[in-house]
Each structure stands twice: as structure tokens, then as C-alpha cells.
Design an enzyme around this catalytic site. Structure first.
Site, short mmCIF file in Angstrom:
data_model
loop_
_atom_site.label_atom_id
_atom_site.label_comp_id
_atom_site.label_asym_id
_atom_site.label_seq_id
_atom_site.Cartn_x
_atom_site.Cartn_y
_atom_site.Cartn_z
N GLU A 151 -5.41 -5.12 10.90
CA GLU A 151 -4.43 -4.03 11.06
C GLU A 151 -4.73 -3.26 12.34
O GLU A 151 -5.55 -2.33 12.32
CB GLU A 151 -4.53 -3.06 9.88
N GLU B 170 -7.02 4.78 7.74
CA GLU B 170 -6.80 6.19 7.38
C GLU B 170 -8.04 6.76 6.67
O GLU B 170 -8.32 7.95 6.77
CB GLU B 170 -5.53 6.32 6.53
N HIS C 289 -9.66 1.08 4.94
CA HIS C 289 -8.39 1.32 5.64
C HIS C 289 -8.62 2.31 6.79
O HIS C 289 -9.43 3.23 6.67
CB HIS C 289 -7.35 1.87 4.65
N ASN D 203 0.87 -1.18 0.00
CA ASN D 203 0.00 0.00 0.00
C ASN D 203 0.90 1.24 0.00
O ASN D 203 1.48 1.59 1.03
CB ASN D 203 -0.90 -0.04 1.26
N TRP D 204 1.03 1.84 -1.16
CA TRP D 204 1.93 3.00 -1.29
C TRP D 204 1.33 4.28 -0.69
O TRP D 204 2.02 5.30 -0.60
CB TRP D 204 2.27 3.26 -2.77
N LYS D 205 0.07 4.23 -0.35
CA LYS D 205 -0.63 5.42 0.19
C LYS D 205 -0.42 6.62 -0.75
O LYS D 205 -0.38 6.43 -1.96
CB LYS D 205 -0.19 5.70 1.63
N SER E 197 3.30 -1.86 10.56
CA SER E 197 4.75 -1.86 10.79
C SER E 197 5.42 -3.17 10.39
O SER E 197 6.35 -3.64 11.06
CB SER E 197 5.07 -1.52 12.25
N GLY F 25 2.24 2.42 10.92
CA GLY F 25 3.16 3.55 10.75
C GLY F 25 3.87 3.97 12.02
O GLY F 25 4.48 5.04 12.08
P1 PGA Z 1 2.69 0.51 7.77
O1 PGA Z 1 1.23 0.67 7.12
O2 PGA Z 1 3.27 -0.78 7.21
O3 PGA Z 1 3.44 1.72 7.34
O4 PGA Z 1 2.50 0.42 9.25
C1 PGA Z 1 0.38 -0.42 6.98
C2 PGA Z 1 -0.94 0.03 6.41
O5 PGA Z 1 -1.36 1.15 6.68
O6 PGA Z 1 -1.59 -0.72 5.68
#
Ligand code: PGA
Length: 260
Positions: free
Chosen positions: A173, A97, A95, A8-10, A219, A179
Site C-alpha cells: 500500500e 494509519e 496499516h 477495510n471500513w476504518k 485508491s 485515500g
Molecule cells: P483507500 O484505502 O482504498 O481509501 O485508498 C486503502 C487502505 O487504507 O487500506
């Protein structure tokens, strides 16, 4: 079950050139490896270019989100039908976010899931608790994971038939691990996976529950990935930050396939 590694490159990187460079470095290395199932989820704006340059069946593409209508006056949105038509096979739904910054509710997630499945895309459904399990003021254990995950899953899967659920990958998650560089312990990830299968067994049945892929995200890095894919029995991982570094991402892929 085949391991799934989702990148997931966001909202990264900021130029198409950088996106192409990152993708080229990843795909060059992947070519020499075995039977991987890798899904790259770049920002929408890079999908078309990357899809036309891909020359490996091991790499599939996914959107990071989509809307719950096929087309119409929905400014700024992208539909599952558009992603499918472009050549995507997957899409991340719900997600944390999206929930945090765009107020996405479980009901919205459910609507998206319905339309994604109708369009024969494979959804990667994200669920997870905000806070780590803790103790209340009376010292009683508060099991955030089971409270939140159970509720999110039941709401998101409302009306999803047993014929369709097997196309859904569920990404556990824990929000506190995303993150932050504080990954979930493998024992806790295993507990979450077992709990998710239990809910799926209640909603469908045991044999269907056993066929649904459960991923871990939060992470993930090369030093901890096998804690999830091996020790915790997950069927793959959802990788955020570490997927933006080609060398690190390839290390993750190699670790997963060395032991699966
Ligand atoms: P991260 O993000 O690996 O940077 O913790 C995971 C995600 O948001 O899917």
C-alpha cells in the site's frame, strides 16, 4: 492462488444500524456470485453483531488491528486471541494509519505478527513507501519503494518461520495512494510485487515466496481494480473508501472474478 478482496471500513460507519445495512447489501449480492474470498474488517465494536448475522462461507471477518499481548492491563486494546475466539479469521497489521497516528514501529508490527500467527489468525501485513519515487538534488533517481518496502518487510518478518509465512498476506500500500484518489500505476504495482517476492525468496526460498499472497491497496475502485489483479499480477486487493459503498464494492468483486 485464490483472489482475496479485503474491505477495510476504518472508523466507519458511525452507527451499528448503518454497519448492518452496508453489510446486508454486500452479503445479499455476494450470495449469487462464485467462489469469492471476501474479508470484511469493520470497527471492532460491530464485529460480534455482523459475525452472528453472516450466512455465507464466502465472507470472512477480520480486525483492523490488534495488540501484541494475549491479555492483561492494556487499556483500550484488543488481543488476537479475542478476535480468534469471536470468530475472526484475519487481522490487518501495520496499516500506515496506525504508523502515522499511533506511532507504530516495524518492531511493534513484528511483535503483533508473531502473536497473530501463534493464535492461528491470518495477518494482512501492510507495507509501503510514503512518497512516490523521485529524483534527488543531483538528479539521481531515489527509489523510495525498494528502500522502504525492503526494510519494512525484513523487520516485520524477523523471526517468522517458513512454516508460518505462507499464512501471511502482504498488502503493498503506497502511502501516497491511500485515500488520495491517485492510484499506483499497474507497472509500478507489478514492480513492487516482484520486489516483494525477491525479498521473500532471499529470506525463505523461491517456492515459499511463490505461495505468499500479495495484495495491492490504495485508491482501489471498480474502474482500476483489474490493473492490479490482472495486469500487475497481484493476488487481491485491500479496499478502503470504496468498500463503504455496497454498489461500488460489489462492482469491484465482480470485476476481480470475471477475470480471475
Ligand atoms: P483507500 O484505502 O482504498 O481509501 O485508498 C486503502 C487502505 O487504507 O487500506
Amino acid at each position: 492462488m485464490k483472489m482475496l478482496i479485503v474491505a477495510n471500513w476504518k472508523m466507519n460507519p458511525v452507527t451499528l444500524e448503518e454497519a448492518e445495512r452496508l453489510f446486508d447489501s454486500i452479503s445479499k449480492e455476494i450470495k449469487g456470485l462464485g467462489q469469492e474470498s471476501i474479508v470484511i474488517c469493520p470497527p471492532f465494536i460491530y464485529l460480534q453483531q455482523l459475525l452472528t448475522s453472516v450466512n455465507s462461507k464466502k465472507i470472512a471477518f477480520g480486525g483492523q488491528d490488534c495488540f501484541y499481548q494475549e491479555k492483561g492491563a492494556f487499556t483500550g486494546e484488543i488481543s488476537p486471541l479475542m478476535l480468534k475466539t469471536l470468530g475472526c479469521q484475519y487481522v490487518i497489521i501495520g496499516h500506515s494509519e496506525r504508523k502515522k497516528y499511533f506511532q507504530e514501529t516495524d518492531e511493534i508490527v513484528n511483535k503483533k505478527l508473531q502473536l497473530v500467527l501463534k493464535n492461528r489468525l491470518k495477518p494482512i501485513l501492510c507495507i509501503g513507501e510514503q512518497a512516490r519515487d523521485a529524483f534527488d538534488s543531483q538528479g539521481k533517481s531515489v527509489n523510495e519503494m525498494s528502500l522502504v518496502v525492503g526494510e519494512q518487510l525484513e523487520r516485520a518478518l524477523s523471526g517468522i518461520s517458513s512454516g508460518r509465512i505462507i499464512d501471511v498476506a502482504i498488502a503493498y500500500e503506497p502511502v501516497w495512494a491511500i485515500g488520495t484518489g491517485i492510484p499506483c500505476l499497474s507497472d509500478d504495482a507489478m514492480k513492487a510485487a516482484l520486489f516483494i517476492r525477491k525479498i521473500l525468496t532471499n529470506l525463505y526460498n523461491r517456492s515459499i515466496a511463490d505461495r505468499v499472497s500479495i495484495l495491492y491497496g490504495g485508491s482501489v475502485a471498480s474502474y482500476n481494480v483489474i490493473d492490479y489483479t490482472k495486469a500487475a499480477g497481484m493476488n487481491g486487493v485491500l479496499v478502503g473508501g470504496a468498500s463503504l459503498n455496497a454498489t461500488e464494492f460489489i462492482k469491484i468483486v465482480k470485476k476481480v472474478y470475471e477475470v480471475s
